[in-house]
Design a protein around this motif. Structure first.
Motif, PDB file in Angstrom:
ATOM      1  N   ALA A 100       0.825  -1.206   0.000  1.00 19.70           N
ATOM      2  CA  ALA A 100       0.000   0.000   0.000  1.00 19.70           C
ATOM      3  C   ALA A 100       0.859   1.256   0.000  1.00 19.70           C
ATOM      4  N   GLY A 101       2.062   1.164   0.566  1.00 16.99           N
ATOM      5  CA  GLY A 101       2.977   2.302   0.525  1.00 16.99           C
ATOM      6  C   GLY A 101       3.462   2.593  -0.880  1.00 16.99           C
ATOM      7  N   GLY A 102       3.635   1.545  -1.704  1.00 17.11           N
ATOM      8  CA  GLY A 102       3.969   1.752  -3.102  1.00 17.11           C
ATOM      9  C   GLY A 102       2.830   2.436  -3.832  1.00 17.11           C
ATOM     10  N   ASN A 103       1.612   2.048  -3.489  1.00 21.34           N
ATOM     11  CA  ASN A 103       0.431   2.720  -4.042  1.00 21.34           C
ATOM     12  C   ASN A 103       0.426   4.194  -3.673  1.00 21.34           C
ATOM     13  N   LEU A 104       0.720   4.504  -2.417  1.00 25.10           N
ATOM     14  CA  LEU A 104       0.719   5.899  -1.966  1.00 25.10           C
ATOM     15  C   LEU A 104       1.830   6.701  -2.636  1.00 25.10           C
ATOM     16  N   ALA A 105       2.983   6.083  -2.820  1.00 21.12           N
ATOM     17  CA  ALA A 105       4.084   6.789  -3.493  1.00 21.12           C
ATOM     18  C   ALA A 105       3.686   7.152  -4.916  1.00 21.12           C
ATOM     19  N   ALA A 106       3.121   6.184  -5.649  1.00 20.89           N
ATOM     20  CA  ALA A 106       2.689   6.451  -7.017  1.00 20.89           C
ATOM     21  C   ALA A 106       1.523   7.437  -7.031  1.00 20.89           C
ATOM     22  N   GLY A 107       0.588   7.267  -6.089  1.00 28.08           N
ATOM     23  CA  GLY A 107      -0.556   8.172  -6.023  1.00 28.08           C
ATOM     24  C   GLY A 107      -0.162   9.599  -5.699  1.00 28.08           C
ATOM     25  N   ALA A 108       0.846   9.753  -4.841  1.00 24.82           N
ATOM     26  CA  ALA A 108       1.324  11.100  -4.511  1.00 24.82           C
ATOM     27  C   ALA A 108       1.988  11.746  -5.721  1.00 24.82           C
ATOM     28  N   GLU A 109       2.716  10.959  -6.505  1.00 28.92           N
ATOM     29  CA  GLU A 109       3.315  11.503  -7.728  1.00 28.92           C
ATOM     30  C   GLU A 109       2.231  11.956  -8.707  1.00 28.92           C
ATOM     31  N   VAL A 110       1.166  11.170  -8.818  1.00 31.25           N
ATOM     32  CA  VAL A 110       0.028  11.587  -9.647  1.00 31.25           C
ATOM     33  C   VAL A 110      -0.537  12.913  -9.137  1.00 31.25           C
ATOM     34  N   ALA A 111      -0.726  13.010  -7.814  1.00 30.79           N
ATOM     35  CA  ALA A 111      -1.298  14.228  -7.223  1.00 30.79           C
ATOM     36  C   ALA A 111      -0.395  15.432  -7.452  1.00 30.79           C
ATOM     37  N   LEU A 112       0.901  15.258  -7.290  1.00 26.16           N
ATOM     38  CA  LEU A 112       1.840  16.361  -7.516  1.00 26.16           C
ATOM     39  C   LEU A 112       1.770  16.840  -8.962  1.00 26.16           C
ATOM     40  N   ARG A 113       1.656  15.924  -9.893  1.00 29.65           N
ATOM     41  CA  ARG A 113       1.604  16.297 -11.301  1.00 29.65           C
ATOM     42  C   ARG A 113       0.260  16.908 -11.679  1.00 29.65           C
ATOM     43  N   GLN A 114      -0.805  16.471 -11.034  1.00 29.88           N
ATOM     44  CA  GLN A 114      -2.106  17.098 -11.282  1.00 29.88           C
ATOM     45  C   GLN A 114      -2.097  18.559 -10.855  1.00 29.88           C
ATOM     46  N   ARG A 115      -1.321  18.847  -9.824  1.00 30.33           N
ATOM     47  CA  ARG A 115      -1.230  20.208  -9.288  1.00 30.33           C
ATOM     48  C   ARG A 115      -0.306  21.096 -10.111  1.00 30.33           C
ATOM     49  N   GLY A 116       0.609  20.481 -10.835  1.00 30.49           N
ATOM     50  CA  GLY A 116       1.609  21.231 -11.606  1.00 30.49           C
ATOM     51  C   GLY A 116       2.806  20.349 -11.851  1.00 30.49           C
ATOM     52  N   THR A 117       3.990  20.841 -11.590  1.00 28.07           N
ATOM     53  CA  THR A 117       5.195  20.030 -11.743  1.00 28.07           C
ATOM     54  C   THR A 117       5.539  19.337 -10.433  1.00 28.07           C
ATOM     55  N   SER A 118       6.250  18.217 -10.558  1.00 26.03           N
ATOM     56  CA  SER A 118       6.656  17.462  -9.375  1.00 26.03           C
ATOM     57  C   SER A 118       8.160  17.578  -9.171  1.00 26.03           C
ATOM     58  N   PRO A 119       8.606  17.756  -7.910  1.00 22.77           N
ATOM     59  CA  PRO A 119      10.048  17.803  -7.637  1.00 22.77           C
ATOM     60  C   PRO A 119      10.684  16.432  -7.492  1.00 22.77           C
ATOM     61  N   VAL A 120       9.871  15.376  -7.585  1.00 28.44           N
ATOM     62  CA  VAL A 120      10.359  14.015  -7.340  1.00 28.44           C
ATOM     63  C   VAL A 120      11.208  13.548  -8.518  1.00 28.44           C
ATOM     64  N   LYS A 121      12.382  13.011  -8.199  1.00 28.46           N
ATOM     65  CA  LYS A 121      13.338  12.608  -9.225  1.00 28.46           C
ATOM     66  C   LYS A 121      13.324  11.108  -9.514  1.00 28.46           C
ATOM     67  N   ALA A 122      12.681  10.320  -8.662  1.00 34.00           N
ATOM     68  CA  ALA A 122      12.644   8.875  -8.890  1.00 34.00           C
ATOM     69  C   ALA A 122      11.568   8.257  -7.999  1.00 34.00           C
ATOM     70  N   LEU A 123      11.052   7.101  -8.445  1.00 32.61           N
ATOM     71  CA  LEU A 123      10.109   6.305  -7.664  1.00 32.61           C
ATOM     72  C   LEU A 123      10.697   4.910  -7.460  1.00 32.61           C
ATOM     73  N   GLY A 124      10.642   4.421  -6.216  1.00 31.99           N
ATOM     74  CA  GLY A 124      11.072   3.065  -5.904  1.00 31.99           C
ATOM     75  C   GLY A 124       9.911   2.309  -5.292  1.00 31.99           C
ATOM     76  N   LEU A 125       9.350   1.344  -6.028  1.00 33.10           N
ATOM     77  CA  LEU A 125       8.075   0.732  -5.653  1.00 33.10           C
ATOM     78  C   LEU A 125       8.237  -0.777  -5.466  1.00 33.10           C
ATOM     79  N   ILE A 126       7.957  -1.228  -4.256  1.00 34.42           N
ATOM     80  CA  ILE A 126       8.120  -2.631  -3.886  1.00 34.42           C
ATOM     81  C   ILE A 126       6.742  -3.296  -3.805  1.00 34.42           C
TER      82      ILE A 126
END
Length: 322
Positions: A168-194
């Motif tokens: 579920a934490g991998g889901n939240l990481a990906a979901g947060a990246e979606v939310a950041l991009r919906q708002r504008g640009t994202s500062p996140v440089k990488a995603l690590g999803l287990i």
């Protein structure tokens, strides 16, 4: 595939046997899907206590808070060294959005900090059903926002941020990246999803093969967790909740790790294909013979240590660390 045809890593077999001993020692319920959220959390803490009694030693641990949408968000900072201006991995623990804590996943998160050379900012996000979607996603975004504004307060580099998590934490990481991009640009440089939860299809091959309850996480568990987390049918169409339904064009480099014996195996396979088709730099490693939740079992499972070590080096490379 018949049960006797499923290959399980020898370390994993021993860990499964130890987990069964722990159930007996503590008198834990065997069917988690029938527990209330409070009962499930109590069970989870006891179930994972032994696994975290031995954890890799980091240089420094700091418990702090970040202002959130509805109150302060607890965050535990795990420093691999005394170096300044390190990259930071915002980490979301697993547990079906309902259970889990900074303690249930402590050993694995310590190892990730050491293997990556990055500060791990472990988020003790609000759990469902008391705090349903999108509460945990919004809290994750708030932590990322805090780092971009005030990362120097933590001695981290606010320009080198990764999002990571398991299940579920991998889901939240990906979901947060979606939310950041919906708002504008994202500062996140990488995603690590287990072994993340990316879709809502309970009829995949991996659900059919591994969902009966013999491999830690069952189909019934997942349906129960979704029921606690989401507000209703409409949330299944929200890409922050179900990242398989997101426009992932422009995502940062993604490093996916799946377990070969896991109902969520095919979630990662499908998400990998989606990211690849969108032109995202994406890498997928499937670890044969290990089950869901194994990143909390590094005390016994060598392949779990390898998984975390591999992800740590991938994130370090993406963030310019080590």
């Amino acid at each position: 595939m018949a049960e006797d045809q499923i290959w399980v890593d020898p370390d994993m077999k021993r860990a499964i046997a130890r987990a069964q001993e722990i159930v007996v020692e503590y008198g834990l319920a065997t069917d988690r899907s029938k527990l209330t959220p409070v009962q499930a959390r109590e069970r989870s803490e006891l179930d994972r206590k032994w696994w975290n009694e031995v954890r890799p030693e980091v240089a420094k641990i700091v418990d702090t808070t970040v202002p959130g949408p509805t109150g302060d968000i607890p965050v535990r900072l795990l420093y691999p060294s005394e170096n300044e201006n390190l990259p930071v991995i915002v980490y979301l623990h697993g547990g079906g959005w309902v259970v889990g804590s900074l303690e249930t996943h402590a050993a694995g998160m310590h190892l990730l900090a050491l293997e990556s050379g990055c500060v791990v900012a472990a988020v003790d996000y609000s759990l469902a059903p008391e705090n349903k979607f999108p509460a945990a996603v919004e809290e994750t975004v708030a932590v990322v926002d805090f780092i971009t504004r005030s990362g120097a307060d933590w001695s981290v580099d606010p320009t080198r941020i990764a999002l990571s998590g398991d299940s579920a934490g991998g889901n939240l990481a990906a979901g947060a990246e979606v939310a950041l991009r919906q708002r504008g640009t994202s500062p996140v440089k990488a995603l690590g999803l287990i072994y993340g939860v990316f879709g809502d299809d309970f009829e995949t091959d991996s659900y059919r093969i591994f969902g009966g309850g013999n491999w830690f996480l069952s189909s019934a568990d997942m349906k129960n967790y979704f029921g606690h987390y989401l507000n209703g049918p409409a949330d299944y169409d929200d890409p922050r909740a179900v990242p398989m339904k997101a426009d992932v064009t422009g995502f940062p480099p993604c490093f996916l790790h799946s377990a070969g014996v896991d109902v969520l195996r095919d979630d990662t396979r499908r998400f990998y294909e989606k990211l690849k088709d969108a032109g995202v730099e994406v890498h997928h490693t499937e670890h044969a013979g290990i089950i869901h939740g194994c990143m909390t079992q590094i005390r016994m499972v060598g392949k779990a240590r390898q998984l975390i070590g591999g992800l740590g080096k991938q994130l370090a490379g993406a963030l310019g660390g080590m």
